[in-house]
Enzyme design. Sequence first.
Site, PDB file in Angstrom:
ATOM      1  N   ASP A 644       0.854  -1.186   0.000  1.00 40.44           N
ATOM      2  CA  ASP A 644       0.000   0.000   0.000  1.00 40.44           C
ATOM      3  C   ASP A 644       0.895   1.243   0.000  1.00 40.44           C
ATOM      4  OD1 ASP A 644      -2.209   1.584   0.104  1.00 40.44           O
ATOM      5  OD2 ASP A 644      -2.908   0.894   2.076  1.00 40.44           O
ATOM      6  N   GLY A 681      -5.274   4.227  -7.686  1.00 41.30           N
ATOM      7  CA  GLY A 681      -6.045   3.665  -8.791  1.00 41.30           C
ATOM      8  C   GLY A 681      -6.497   4.677  -9.811  1.00 41.30           C
ATOM      9  N   ASP A 701     -10.576   3.632  -2.101  1.00 39.17           N
ATOM     10  CA  ASP A 701     -10.976   2.609  -1.145  1.00 39.17           C
ATOM     11  C   ASP A 701     -12.495   2.426  -1.203  1.00 39.17           C
ATOM     12  OD1 ASP A 701      -8.377   2.425  -0.390  1.00 39.17           O
ATOM     13  OD2 ASP A 701      -8.614   3.413   1.544  1.00 39.17           O
TER      14      ASP A 701
END
Length: 898
Positions: A644, A681, A701
């Site tokens: 992450d 993303g 998220d």
Amino acid sequence: MLLVASCGLDRPAGGAGPRIVSVDDSVIGAALHQFDFSGGWTWSQGAGKFQQGDHYSGTTGDQYSIKFSGGRVALFGARAPWHGIAKVRLDGEERPDIDLYAPTRADQVELLSVHGLGGGTHELTVTVSGQKNPLSEDYIVTVDRIDVEGPISTATTGPSPSQGPSPSPTPGSEPTGQPADGIVRAAGTSLKLNGQTYRFTGVNAYELATYWDVNAGCGGQVNDLDAFFGSLRPNSMVRTWAFQDLATNKHTGKRDWTGIDRVVKAAERHGQRLILTIGNHWADCDQPKKGKEWYEDGYRAVQPGQPTSYWDYLREVVERYRSSPALGMWELLNEPEIACGSTPVLREFFDVAGGELKRLDPVHLLGSGVIGGTQCGLRDQDYVTVHQSPAIDVLSFHDYNRDDEALSSEVALRLQQMAKLGKPLVVGEAGIKAGSDAGCLSTARRAAKFEAKMTKQFSGGVSGFLVWNWIPGTEGCDYGISAGDPTLATIRDFNLGSGEVGAPPPTSAPSPTASATASPVSRAGPPMGFNHYNHFGNTINEGIVREIVDAMVRNGMREAGYVYVNIDDSWQGERDANGNIRTNSQFPSGIAALADYVHKRGMKLGIYTTPTAKTCAGRTGSEGHEKQDVQAFANWGVDYIKLDWCGADYSPDGAAAIARKWKEAIAASGRPMVLSINAGGTLHVPPWASEIVNLWRTGDDICSSWYNQTRDPDPASSCRGKQPAGIRDYLFNNTAGNAPFVGPGHWADPDMLEVGNKGLSFEEAKTHFSMWAMWSAPLLAGNDPRQMTGSDDASRILLNTEVIAVDQDPLSVMATKVRDDGGLQIWRKPLAGGGQAVALVNTRDEATTMTLSWRDLGWTSVSAVRDLWRHADLAPGGTGYTGSVPAHGTVMLRVAGS
């Protein structure tokens, strides 16, 4: 009197036809005949859990058929959580599948009722489809009663015409040449498959046919045979026991092939091959050692507790499985031995019993199955004497020599004898002890020693190498190899050199007109498993993780394919003086102990870290310790790394450099691990990510809400005031730019699942799961699996194996949007075999009728349509599909073109 099918299913060897018995009938109302299936009981896992004698049970492919006159028929059943799906035909026409599942048991429930059939004779056929309902432990269908109006002429039970093994060349004279028919053949000291040199790796797995509800098996029962066979390289060889005890019902003492059938059919589904070791009966998990008298004529006598003699059983088992495309070769016994001076007796046994096997099946090879070491009766020249038998096609040697001997003197001698005899040599067992006990070899070191042995022995001329022994779980220091053991990756990835058969044998391409019914779940697709963060956040601990692992085994998740158990942000402590990262107080036993716990249950462990000094939750990150941490993860037995970014470099070049560093560290660690990244993303990472990592995040998220970014969520939602994406947001924002980069081994990740968490309705959760499957996304459950009971909404969604099969399709294509008419979306996904999956998604706030034209799929007509949520085949006629779609709901279809 009524003619009623027997329930005992004790048909003769080889699956002979159904038998008829008579029972008294009873009359209910005027001219309405009722009969119960009574008497014998088929013990099957799951069905044996409730023991009323008035049910007909059958395993996959079994069917019963009733011919009757009259205008009405009704089918009644015992609905219970462990039952499966029945395929029903009435007068040759398929009816909707009967799902024999209900939250609670209620006997004598009406499952099907048809009126107004008209005159003449009618036929009702019910077949066990082989398709499991979400919680089924076996492919079982239980029917209590059928009511018909008018007289019954016949009622039969037995294997359906399509039940038997898939066709292979009919036994007869040995074919000439080397045809491309998928049969393994011998050519001098080599093996051939489809005209190419065939060398194989694989495993011994003697326990596969153990099925405790039916047979007197040994060791641990393997519930997920698809996961086992799917984990092997294509065209692997698996050596397994087909002893008579495994084909005998321990309750009735009669022949029951259920255990072995499960193994053979699973191998067929995955294109794998079997060495079936015939044997006779167990003694301490093996056949008893046999004396000279047994080899002379004792094998023709019936042993205590066995239905038939070994001689008769040999004929039965060969006749049953000789046509299976999964059959690689036979062995008469496991490790046949004989006393010193009695070698001619053992040779005659191979001549006679082996000759009988070759008469029944002249197509497939017979291996000797001997140890081939220094034991009496087979040492030195005696080995040659036995293997000169014309019935033996393949020589055998079992390598339990010193671990540091890659090519022992015994193996070298067998290679010389191979050249003399002109027959191929296979290392049928290779065993090295390893485990966690003090002083025991580590599993990683064992894998390295196996690799050294394979390198030397394949170079010397052996044709196959099978490690000993795959088992569901290992303990201590032993030969056992279970899921997650690095040896499995070693034999799967070992370079077999030129001539390797690295793909399944040539077969006819699946016809686009084939049935749209989903095939068994493949394990070749994106990862499936669990991640705690959506539900537990940073409050997770090792006790909860262990409970979740056990729950996933118990509730059917593992069997459905959810094998990764991923620990997210929360586990990290501080580093020691040498820079080694430690766990915190939430994981006092350490990650290695937890990985061992997970692996012993046939699952895999994932872990979380960041390329920054601190994680998103402020825990210790990996900056400056990348190689050190990756090596620690490998040593602990980690199978999956979630990386992450948490403020690291999001630029395309900077992010790619970080990902490449981690990929190289994983390669250097010596342990294969999935690499999943969240590098932002919305920054369109796929052009570089698909070349470096296995998974890349495609958006913000996720949050357990339908709306969030595109509209405020429900006031009760925990998503209010946050940036995470709702399900509807993904439907509009999951960039189509990912699709060209998705394929086997590299997938776009729209984040973890929210199915089972508060905030989504049942229809919204179905849409969520459907679209993740359509996008070939990882299916990482984010709920609390301990709360899944089988009847809850999460179970009904997460355990839908037909939708899972779309996600796991081997092509791994990401669905693309065909059109969007004001929030009415149609998505399509090409599937292996020429079919397509289609999702009709209604993002509006009211139910709406939607229409799909076959032209949207590039076809003018279709041959098969299946609704994957209703588990029903639909009429394929017309120019398209029209149906009502609930608000925020989805209709998901599997379609085959004509």
